[in-house]
Enzyme design. Structure first.
Site, PDB file in Angstrom:
ATOM      1  N   ASP A  33       0.877  -1.179   0.000  1.00  0.00           N
ATOM      2  CA  ASP A  33       0.000   0.000   0.000  1.00  0.00           C
ATOM      3  C   ASP A  33       0.911   1.225   0.000  1.00  0.00           C
ATOM      4  O   ASP A  33       2.123   1.121   0.200  1.00  0.00           O
ATOM      5  CB  ASP A  33      -0.895   0.001   1.253  1.00  0.00           C
ATOM      6  CG  ASP A  33      -1.767   1.258   1.341  1.00  0.00           C
ATOM      7  OD1 ASP A  33      -2.321   1.677   0.302  1.00  0.00           O
ATOM      8  OD2 ASP A  33      -1.889   1.834   2.438  1.00  0.00           O
ATOM      9  N   SER A  34       0.297   2.383  -0.180  1.00  0.00           N
ATOM     10  CA  SER A  34       1.066   3.626  -0.146  1.00  0.00           C
ATOM     11  C   SER A  34       1.533   3.958   1.275  1.00  0.00           C
ATOM     12  O   SER A  34       2.019   5.061   1.506  1.00  0.00           O
ATOM     13  CB  SER A  34       0.199   4.776  -0.656  1.00  0.00           C
ATOM     14  OG  SER A  34      -0.912   4.936   0.201  1.00  0.00           O
ATOM     15  N   CYS A  66      -4.548  -1.223  -1.863  1.00  0.00           N
ATOM     16  CA  CYS A  66      -4.717   0.214  -2.062  1.00  0.00           C
ATOM     17  C   CYS A  66      -5.700   0.415  -3.208  1.00  0.00           C
ATOM     18  O   CYS A  66      -5.469  -0.083  -4.319  1.00  0.00           O
ATOM     19  CB  CYS A  66      -3.358   0.823  -2.408  1.00  0.00           C
ATOM     20  SG  CYS A  66      -3.416   2.566  -2.857  1.00  0.00           S
ATOM     21  N   GLU A  77      -0.744   8.980   8.115  1.00  0.00           N
ATOM     22  CA  GLU A  77       0.670   8.590   8.032  1.00  0.00           C
ATOM     23  C   GLU A  77       1.505   9.318   9.087  1.00  0.00           C
ATOM     24  O   GLU A  77       2.523   8.801   9.544  1.00  0.00           O
ATOM     25  CB  GLU A  77       1.226   8.901   6.632  1.00  0.00           C
ATOM     26  CG  GLU A  77       0.706   7.985   5.524  1.00  0.00           C
ATOM     27  CD  GLU A  77       1.272   6.570   5.601  1.00  0.00           C
ATOM     28  OE1 GLU A  77       2.452   6.413   5.918  1.00  0.00           O
ATOM     29  OE2 GLU A  77       0.489   5.621   5.352  1.00  0.00           O
ATOM     30  N   CYS A  80     -10.776   3.824   0.489  1.00  0.00           N
ATOM     31  CA  CYS A  80      -9.328   3.980   0.680  1.00  0.00           C
ATOM     32  C   CYS A  80      -8.965   3.122   1.884  1.00  0.00           C
ATOM     33  O   CYS A  80      -9.639   3.181   2.923  1.00  0.00           O
ATOM     34  CB  CYS A  80      -8.989   5.443   0.946  1.00  0.00           C
ATOM     35  SG  CYS A  80      -7.280   5.719   1.473  1.00  0.00           S
ATOM     36  N   HIS A 125      -6.737   3.310   3.999  1.00  0.00           N
ATOM     37  CA  HIS A 125      -6.357   4.027   5.225  1.00  0.00           C
ATOM     38  C   HIS A 125      -7.589   4.361   6.087  1.00  0.00           C
ATOM     39  O   HIS A 125      -7.466   4.509   7.302  1.00  0.00           O
ATOM     40  CB  HIS A 125      -5.659   5.353   4.891  1.00  0.00           C
ATOM     41  CG  HIS A 125      -4.215   5.237   4.505  1.00  0.00           C
ATOM     42  ND1 HIS A 125      -3.803   4.666   3.321  1.00  0.00           N
ATOM     43  CD2 HIS A 125      -3.082   5.644   5.147  1.00  0.00           C
ATOM     44  CE1 HIS A 125      -2.479   4.729   3.254  1.00  0.00           C
ATOM     45  NE2 HIS A 125      -2.014   5.312   4.340  1.00  0.00           N
TER      46      HIS A 125
END
Ligand code: DGL
Length: 269
Positions: free
Chosen positions: A14-15, A77, A155, A187, A189
């Site tokens: 994932d990012s 993601c 993040e 998403c 996240h």
């Protein structure tokens, strides 16, 4: 695929840390499987990048996980899946599982005929997302909202910050005017924001994400390719970050307490 790779790990990327929401579902459903998770935090957020940049990053991440021995790749993601998975499938001889916003179940279940979707700019502008929405939600109102700024705050370990609450309020309040009864988290996240989202939306809105569906699909694809790990000893999990390792550890500590989890900086291995 051959059967001699059954003992190899599932590769997941994932990012950044968001895909650990998917990783948790996968290891819950597939307790025999070893995993390698790559948090590409230094490239987050993907959602603000061009399609070409996202594709180049996804190719690099996939190659990295294949070099580490992955037998299948889970693209944890939505932004990466909706922009790049077709290219990855063409380029690599390995099965891929992607994640897409759960528009279909929301469209089937809505009573108010209005659902919200919170996702990145990169996901909402992708051809795959438009195709899915047209196919499954053409007869209902889909209130699209870009979640710009949320991923960088997650993040940066600012899930409980006033900035994040302000942004979420700004993004979710207009949806209530459309009387949505489902909110799709597009998403990986965003599941970490569910407690905050529920506070803001109240009990009339059901929040759905795709983690469980991805874990089920991973199980199905492993079986289809005869890649299930037959071992009965505890699974091993390697979580790698090229950015903030502390936030990766923090968001997975609930699992790391009772599972065999090793954390590493990418530069150290
Ligand atoms: N977790 C990614 C997703 O599911 C976040 C994208 C980003 O880095 O902007 O879309």
């Amino acid at each position: 695929m051959t059967t001699n790779r059954t003992a190899s790990p599932i590769g997941i990327f994932d990012s950044g840390v968001g895909g650990t929401s998917i990783w948790k579902e996968i290891i819950k459903r597939l307790p025999n499987e070893d995993t390698i998770y790559f948090a590409d935090s230094s490239n987050a957020p993907y959602g603000e990048k061009s399609k070409e940049e996202i594709i180049a990053i996804c190719i690099k991440n996939t190659q990295y996980l294949i070099d580490k021995g992955a037998k299948i790749i889970v693209v944890a993601c939505n932004t990466a899946t909706t922009n790049a998975i077709h290219i990855l499938r063409d380029k690599f001889q390995i099965p891929f599982i992607g994640i897409e916003p759960a528009i279909k179940p929301a469209a089937l279940a809505t009573q108010t005929k209005a659902v919200g979707i919170l996702a990145t700019k990169g996901t909402l502008s992708s051809a795959l997302f438009h195709h899915t929405t047209q196919k499954f939600a053409a007869n209902i109102t889909v209130v699209e909202q870009e979640g710009t700024g949320l991923v960088p705050l997650i993040e940066a370990d600012k899930i409980n910050s006033p900035e994040l609450e302000q942004l979420l309020t700004k993004y979710l309040q207009p949806m209530m005017q459309h009387q949505i009864d489902y909110l799709v988290l597009g998403c990986s996240h965003y599941p970490y924001l569910i407690p905050k989202i529920k506070q803001l939306l109240g009990t009339t809105v059901t929040v759905i994400d795709s983690g469980f569906a991805v874990a089920k699909q991973t199980e199905r694809i492993l079986a289809e390719h005869h890649l299930q790990n037959p071992k009965t000893t505890a699974a091993k999990h390697l979580l790698i970050s090229n950015g903030n390792l502390a936030i990766l550890q923090k968001l997975t500590q609930d699992v790391a307490l009772h599972q065999n989890v090793v954390f590493a900086n990418q530069s150290a291995i």
